[in-house]
Design a protein around this motif. Structure first.
Motif, PDB file in Angstrom:
ATOM      1  N   HIS A 113      24.767  61.750  14.782  1.00 40.87           N
ATOM      2  CA  HIS A 113      25.160  62.872  15.323  1.00 40.87           C
ATOM      3  C   HIS A 113      26.708  63.245  15.630  1.00 40.87           C
ATOM      4  O   HIS A 113      27.185  64.345  15.378  1.00 40.87           O
ATOM      5  CB  HIS A 113      24.626  62.960  16.887  1.00 40.87           C
ATOM      6  CG  HIS A 113      24.802  64.093  17.830  1.00 40.87           C
ATOM      7  ND1 HIS A 113      24.367  65.392  17.204  1.00 40.87           N
ATOM      8  CD2 HIS A 113      25.345  64.299  18.785  1.00 40.87           C
ATOM      9  CE1 HIS A 113      24.676  66.311  18.481  1.00 40.87           C
ATOM     10  NE2 HIS A 113      25.330  65.580  19.233  1.00 40.87           N
ATOM     11  N   ALA A 114      27.417  62.274  15.771  1.00 39.59           N
ATOM     12  CA  ALA A 114      28.962  62.277  15.921  1.00 39.59           C
ATOM     13  C   ALA A 114      29.266  62.586  14.615  1.00 39.59           C
ATOM     14  O   ALA A 114      30.617  63.592  14.555  1.00 39.59           O
ATOM     15  CB  ALA A 114      29.274  60.948  16.267  1.00 39.59           C
ATOM     16  N   ILE A 123      26.575  73.814  15.751  1.00 37.52           N
ATOM     17  CA  ILE A 123      25.290  73.069  15.428  1.00 37.52           C
ATOM     18  C   ILE A 123      23.756  73.740  15.945  1.00 37.52           C
ATOM     19  O   ILE A 123      22.877  73.200  15.658  1.00 37.52           O
ATOM     20  CB  ILE A 123      25.310  71.624  15.958  1.00 37.52           C
ATOM     21  CG1 ILE A 123      25.407  71.481  17.395  1.00 37.52           C
ATOM     22  CG2 ILE A 123      26.485  70.947  15.168  1.00 37.52           C
ATOM     23  CD1 ILE A 123      25.250  70.161  17.787  1.00 37.52           C
ATOM     24  N   GLU A 124      24.055  74.935  16.514  1.00 39.35           N
ATOM     25  CA  GLU A 124      22.709  75.572  17.164  1.00 39.35           C
ATOM     26  C   GLU A 124      21.994  75.970  16.012  1.00 39.35           C
ATOM     27  O   GLU A 124      22.402  76.436  14.969  1.00 39.35           O
ATOM     28  CB  GLU A 124      23.137  76.732  17.919  1.00 39.35           C
ATOM     29  CG  GLU A 124      23.994  76.284  19.214  1.00 39.35           C
ATOM     30  CD  GLU A 124      25.203  76.081  18.956  1.00 39.35           C
ATOM     31  OE1 GLU A 124      25.933  76.262  18.065  1.00 39.35           O
ATOM     32  OE2 GLU A 124      25.986  75.400  20.159  1.00 39.35           O
ATOM     33  N   ASP A 153      14.729  64.250  17.484  1.00 39.31           N
ATOM     34  CA  ASP A 153      14.377  64.283  18.928  1.00 39.31           C
ATOM     35  C   ASP A 153      15.233  64.117  19.876  1.00 39.31           C
ATOM     36  O   ASP A 153      15.554  64.830  20.971  1.00 39.31           O
ATOM     37  CB  ASP A 153      12.948  63.371  19.145  1.00 39.31           C
ATOM     38  CG  ASP A 153      11.882  63.633  18.385  1.00 39.31           C
ATOM     39  OD1 ASP A 153      11.800  64.823  17.819  1.00 39.31           O
ATOM     40  OD2 ASP A 153      11.159  62.644  18.059  1.00 39.31           O
ATOM     41  N   LYS A 154      16.248  63.358  19.826  1.00 50.19           N
ATOM     42  CA  LYS A 154      17.276  63.056  20.914  1.00 50.19           C
ATOM     43  C   LYS A 154      18.257  64.172  20.759  1.00 50.19           C
ATOM     44  O   LYS A 154      18.574  64.569  21.722  1.00 50.19           O
ATOM     45  CB  LYS A 154      17.953  61.687  20.456  1.00 50.19           C
ATOM     46  CG  LYS A 154      19.009  61.292  21.369  1.00 50.19           C
ATOM     47  CD  LYS A 154      19.716  59.788  21.015  1.00 50.19           C
ATOM     48  CE  LYS A 154      20.362  59.335  22.281  1.00 50.19           C
ATOM     49  NZ  LYS A 154      20.952  58.206  22.001  1.00 50.19           N
ATOM     50  N   TYR A 155      18.648  64.699  19.618  1.00 48.78           N
ATOM     51  CA  TYR A 155      19.933  65.904  19.667  1.00 48.78           C
ATOM     52  C   TYR A 155      19.182  67.202  19.411  1.00 48.78           C
ATOM     53  O   TYR A 155      19.997  68.181  19.274  1.00 48.78           O
ATOM     54  CB  TYR A 155      20.718  65.385  18.717  1.00 48.78           C
ATOM     55  CG  TYR A 155      21.592  64.244  19.179  1.00 48.78           C
ATOM     56  CD1 TYR A 155      22.311  64.367  20.375  1.00 48.78           C
ATOM     57  CD2 TYR A 155      21.422  63.042  18.864  1.00 48.78           C
ATOM     58  CE1 TYR A 155      23.189  63.251  21.001  1.00 48.78           C
ATOM     59  CE2 TYR A 155      22.005  61.790  19.229  1.00 48.78           C
ATOM     60  CZ  TYR A 155      22.969  61.892  20.084  1.00 48.78           C
ATOM     61  OH  TYR A 155      23.710  60.951  20.785  1.00 48.78           O
ATOM     62  N   VAL A 189      24.347  64.301   5.967  1.00 46.22           N
ATOM     63  CA  VAL A 189      24.939  63.029   6.207  1.00 46.22           C
ATOM     64  C   VAL A 189      24.524  61.961   5.356  1.00 46.22           C
ATOM     65  O   VAL A 189      23.328  61.404   5.516  1.00 46.22           O
ATOM     66  CB  VAL A 189      24.715  62.741   7.699  1.00 46.22           C
ATOM     67  CG1 VAL A 189      25.655  61.450   8.123  1.00 46.22           C
ATOM     68  CG2 VAL A 189      24.944  63.576   8.890  1.00 46.22           C
ATOM     69  N   PRO A 190      25.504  61.469   4.535  1.00 47.67           N
ATOM     70  CA  PRO A 190      25.106  60.118   3.697  1.00 47.67           C
ATOM     71  C   PRO A 190      25.043  59.058   4.444  1.00 47.67           C
ATOM     72  O   PRO A 190      25.740  58.580   5.094  1.00 47.67           O
ATOM     73  CB  PRO A 190      26.303  60.035   2.737  1.00 47.67           C
ATOM     74  CG  PRO A 190      26.947  61.531   2.752  1.00 47.67           C
ATOM     75  CD  PRO A 190      26.786  61.768   4.106  1.00 47.67           C
TER      76      PRO A 190
END
Length: 240
Positions: A113-114, A123-124, A153-155, A189-190
């Motif tokens: 996420h970072a 990111i919406e 689910d978390k973000y 994201v690799p």
């Protein structure tokens, strides 16, 4: 005397090897073991055989072998254990123990996420694509799917999909072809630890996809969360 042997993957790209060594030197400061050595699975030196020999030359009577790998696949399940079995025959009085790859861990979810936030893009209503190295081992696909589900689910991403550079489907090329059919913003994201040929291949393939809604993030990399997970795995190993 106890030793810890760190086995990084290795890379043809010098920077990738340097990143791994710098990261593992930081990790060593948090591991209270008198003998610590770094070696590589392939594409760099010292080799696993040389790493084990270095530990023993320094007086090791027990060697905890820690794979610096994200997920358990061919290297973790077969290649490294084969080298350990050879070492057991060569050094019958030395005790060998073997650790687990980083695997599925909450801290790694936070780092993914970072990496998206690092782009400083909205990111919406966005989706994420995790690109794995790939493997013929079905466990790799299952584990990356677990990571994707937890990240979604978390973000609260719209979707988090997975694809692979080789050895598993869907491939990155298949995903790119599918992406042409929609315009949703996607952060790529690799799921890789180091800078190397694989990331370069991702950049090259994206050159034909200049649409603004495809955003390539930095790889998972060697951040503090990865360090914390690795130290946790090492402490678990040393208790065996």
């Amino acid at each position: 005397m106890q030793a810890t042997l760190y086995i990084a993957h290795g890379s043809r790209v010098k920077t990738g090897v340097e990143q791994a060594v710098a990261f593992l030197l930081r990790v060593q400061r948090e591991v209270d073991v008198p003998i610590q050595e770094i070696c590589f699975l392939e594409l760099a030196e010292p080799t696993i055989t040389e790493g084990i020999a270095s530990c023993i030359q320094r007086g090791a009577t027990a060697i905890a072998i820690m794979p610096i790998l994200l997920l358990a696949a061919q290297h973790a399940k077969y290649d490294i254990p084969i080298e350990i079995e050879k070492a057991k025959i060569q050094y019958p009085t030395v005790r060998f123990t073997y650790g687990e790859p980083l695997g599925v861990h909450e801290l790694l979810i936070d780092t993914l996420h970072a990496r998206v936030l690092d782009t400083q893009r909205p990111i919406e209503h966005a989706s994420v694509l995790l690109i794995g190295r790939g493997s013929s081992d079905p466990a790799v696909k299952l584990d990356l799917a677990k990571i994707a589900t937890r990240l979604r689910d978390k973000y609260a991403y719209v979707t988090v999909d997975t694809c692979f550079l080789y050895g598993s489907s869907p491939t990155f090329e298949e995903w790119l072809q599918q992406k042409q059919e929609n315009n949703n913003r996607v952060f790529i994201v690799p799921y890789l630890l180091f800078t190397g040929i694989l990331r370069q291949s991702i950049v090259k393939r994206l050159m034909d996809y200049e649409e603004k809604n495809v955003i390539l993030c930095e790889s998972l990399g060697y951040d503090d969360n990865v360090r914390k997970v690795l130290v946790e795995r090492i402490h678990q190993l040393l208790q065996l």
